[in-house]
Design a protein around this motif. Structure first.
Motif, mmCIF file in Angstrom:
data_model
loop_
_atom_site.group_PDB
_atom_site.id
_atom_site.type_symbol
_atom_site.label_atom_id
_atom_site.label_comp_id
_atom_site.label_asym_id
_atom_site.label_seq_id
_atom_site.Cartn_x
_atom_site.Cartn_y
_atom_site.Cartn_z
ATOM 1 N N ASP A 1 0.761 -1.103 0.216
ATOM 2 C CA ASP A 1 -0.313 -0.093 -0.056
ATOM 3 C C ASP A 1 0.984 1.228 -0.118
ATOM 4 O OD1 ASP A 1 1.234 -0.480 2.668
ATOM 5 O OD2 ASP A 1 -0.930 -0.123 3.634
ATOM 6 N N PHE A 2 2.001 1.465 -0.633
ATOM 7 C CA PHE A 2 3.162 2.073 -0.666
ATOM 8 C C PHE A 2 3.992 1.893 -2.037
ATOM 9 C CE2 PHE A 2 4.695 -0.070 2.702
ATOM 10 C CZ PHE A 2 6.323 -0.528 1.937
ATOM 11 N N ALA A 3 4.322 2.998 -2.330
ATOM 12 C CA ALA A 3 4.450 2.864 -3.801
ATOM 13 C C ALA A 3 5.878 2.076 -3.196
ATOM 14 C CB ALA A 3 5.398 4.356 -3.957
ATOM 15 N N PRO A 4 6.490 0.908 -4.205
ATOM 16 C CA PRO A 4 7.708 0.119 -3.735
ATOM 17 C C PRO A 4 8.735 1.297 -4.512
ATOM 18 C CG PRO A 4 6.885 -0.216 -6.144
ATOM 19 C CD PRO A 4 5.448 0.838 -5.507
ATOM 20 N N ALA A 5 10.056 0.130 -4.562
ATOM 21 C CA ALA A 5 11.742 1.745 -4.854
ATOM 22 C C ALA A 5 12.002 0.917 -6.840
ATOM 23 C CB ALA A 5 12.878 0.924 -4.447
ATOM 24 N N LEU A 6 11.082 -0.045 -7.003
ATOM 25 C CA LEU A 6 11.652 0.129 -8.480
ATOM 26 C C LEU A 6 10.754 -1.199 -8.877
ATOM 27 C CD1 LEU A 6 14.934 -1.406 -9.781
ATOM 28 C CD2 LEU A 6 12.689 -3.171 -10.032
ATOM 29 N N VAL A 7 10.022 -1.418 -9.963
ATOM 30 C CA VAL A 7 9.060 -1.970 -11.421
ATOM 31 C C VAL A 7 9.163 -2.233 -11.787
ATOM 32 C CG1 VAL A 7 6.682 -2.213 -11.542
ATOM 33 C CG2 VAL A 7 6.625 -0.650 -9.904
ATOM 34 N N VAL A 8 9.584 -3.610 -12.498
ATOM 35 C CA VAL A 8 9.668 -4.694 -13.818
ATOM 36 C C VAL A 8 8.303 -5.615 -14.419
ATOM 37 C CG1 VAL A 8 10.586 -5.932 -13.970
ATOM 38 C CG2 VAL A 8 12.169 -5.783 -12.608
ATOM 39 N N GLU A 9 7.893 -4.765 -15.956
ATOM 40 C CA GLU A 9 7.182 -5.610 -16.307
ATOM 41 C C GLU A 9 7.294 -6.046 -17.201
ATOM 42 O OE1 GLU A 9 4.161 -5.800 -14.819
ATOM 43 O OE2 GLU A 9 3.814 -3.866 -14.205
ATOM 44 N N ILE A 10 7.264 -7.307 -17.891
ATOM 45 C CA ILE A 10 7.298 -8.326 -18.882
ATOM 46 C C ILE A 10 6.874 -8.164 -19.493
ATOM 47 C CG2 ILE A 10 8.545 -10.596 -19.806
ATOM 48 C CD1 ILE A 10 9.378 -11.130 -16.657
ATOM 49 N N LEU A 11 6.961 -7.751 -21.373
ATOM 50 C CA LEU A 11 6.689 -7.750 -21.742
ATOM 51 C C LEU A 11 5.734 -8.879 -22.835
ATOM 52 C CD1 LEU A 11 8.111 -5.069 -24.180
ATOM 53 C CD2 LEU A 11 5.740 -4.491 -22.790
ATOM 54 N N SER A 12 4.492 -8.555 -23.203
ATOM 55 C CA SER A 12 3.855 -9.676 -23.525
ATOM 56 C C SER A 12 3.001 -9.586 -24.744
ATOM 57 C CB SER A 12 2.794 -11.509 -22.953
ATOM 58 O OG SER A 12 1.905 -10.068 -22.561
ATOM 59 N N PRO A 13 2.701 -9.978 -25.716
ATOM 60 C CA PRO A 13 1.583 -9.276 -26.433
ATOM 61 C C PRO A 13 0.013 -8.509 -26.520
ATOM 62 C CG PRO A 13 2.474 -10.947 -27.749
ATOM 63 C CD PRO A 13 2.946 -11.235 -26.351
ATOM 64 N N SER A 14 0.032 -9.430 -24.995
ATOM 65 C CA SER A 14 -1.223 -9.100 -24.640
ATOM 66 C C SER A 14 -1.363 -8.056 -23.557
ATOM 67 C CB SER A 14 -2.232 -10.010 -23.903
ATOM 68 O OG SER A 14 -1.281 -10.905 -22.867
ATOM 69 N N THR A 15 0.157 -7.650 -22.860
ATOM 70 C CA THR A 15 0.090 -6.784 -22.269
ATOM 71 C C THR A 15 1.463 -5.324 -22.937
ATOM 72 O OG1 THR A 15 2.418 -7.609 -20.757
ATOM 73 C CG2 THR A 15 0.435 -8.443 -19.952
ATOM 74 N N ALA A 16 1.596 -5.853 -23.633
ATOM 75 C CA ALA A 16 2.617 -4.199 -23.474
ATOM 76 C C ALA A 16 1.923 -2.527 -24.095
ATOM 77 C CB ALA A 16 3.089 -5.199 -25.431
ATOM 78 N N LEU A 17 1.121 -3.166 -24.242
ATOM 79 C CA LEU A 17 0.146 -1.542 -24.231
ATOM 80 C C LEU A 17 0.015 -1.242 -23.701
ATOM 81 C CD1 LEU A 17 -0.831 0.931 -26.815
ATOM 82 C CD2 LEU A 17 -2.919 -0.350 -26.498
ATOM 83 N N LYS A 18 -0.551 -2.003 -21.892
ATOM 84 C CA LYS A 18 -1.026 -0.880 -20.996
ATOM 85 C C LYS A 18 0.386 -0.934 -19.831
ATOM 86 C CE LYS A 18 -3.482 -2.966 -17.309
ATOM 87 N NZ LYS A 18 -4.621 -4.161 -16.460
ATOM 88 N N ASP A 19 1.979 -2.011 -20.489
ATOM 89 C CA ASP A 19 2.489 -2.061 -19.822
ATOM 90 C C ASP A 19 3.482 -1.023 -19.771
ATOM 91 O OD1 ASP A 19 2.230 -4.687 -18.522
ATOM 92 O OD2 ASP A 19 3.748 -4.912 -19.568
ATOM 93 N N ARG A 20 3.203 -0.277 -21.350
ATOM 94 C CA ARG A 20 4.322 1.133 -21.842
ATOM 95 C C ARG A 20 3.276 2.403 -22.303
ATOM 96 N NH1 ARG A 20 8.665 0.243 -24.468
ATOM 97 N NH2 ARG A 20 9.187 -1.602 -25.403
ATOM 98 N N HIS A 21 1.870 1.964 -21.148
ATOM 99 C CA HIS A 21 1.146 3.380 -21.193
ATOM 100 C C HIS A 21 0.605 3.533 -19.869
ATOM 101 C CE1 HIS A 21 2.007 4.680 -25.120
ATOM 102 N NE2 HIS A 21 1.817 2.880 -25.883
ATOM 103 N N SER A 22 -0.702 2.512 -19.608
ATOM 104 C CA SER A 22 -1.078 3.238 -18.366
ATOM 105 C C SER A 22 -1.001 2.621 -17.295
ATOM 106 C CB SER A 22 -2.406 1.815 -18.676
ATOM 107 O OG SER A 22 -3.148 1.999 -19.181
#
Length: 125
Positions: free
Chosen positions: A42-63
């Motif tokens: 419930d607080f901001a982490p120090a670092l976030v990692v997202e691994i792109l996939s065809p179904s998540t790439a747009l959401k990961d890169r924008h939203s």
């Protein structure tokens, strides 16, 4: 998992990150400096990692990019398995800037009070 050189920070995958009452995200991996007292973060982490996939790439890169930026998360890493590339974004003056991009580089992060070097070429071995 506790980071080797930093006793205050730990890596998690996956865990719910509650941004607000109506926004809960689940990053692929994150590093948290501080104790998680609930079943979710419930607080901001120090670092976030997202691994792109065809179904998540747009959401990961924008939203998610916009949400993480607005929450003041110091580092956002996007990993693209298709191109075997990593993008490291650092929050500077409230906005992310691309610090480094490629597949064969190391980057030193400041996580809380702890420096941490990550060698990204190791993820492609």
């Amino acid at each position: 998992m506790v980071l080797k050189s930093c006793k205050e920070c730990a890596a998690y995958q996956p865990i719910d990150y509650r941004v607000s009452d109506d926004t809960i995200l689940q990053p692929d991996m994150l590093i948290v400096c501080g104790e998680i007292l609930r079943k979710y973060l419930d607080f901001a982490p120090a670092l976030v990692v997202e691994i792109l996939s065809p179904s998540t790439a747009l959401k990961d890169r924008h939203s998610k990019y916009s949400i993480y930026e607005s929450q003041g998360i110091p580092y956002y890493i996007i990993i693209s398995p298709d191109s075997e590339e990593v993008e490291v974004y650092k929050l500077t003056d409230g906005a992310y800037s691309l610090e480094q991009k490629g597949k064969d580089f190391s980057y030193e992060f400041l996580l809380g009070k702890c420096p941490a070097m990550i060698d990204f070429k190791e993820i492609w071995l």
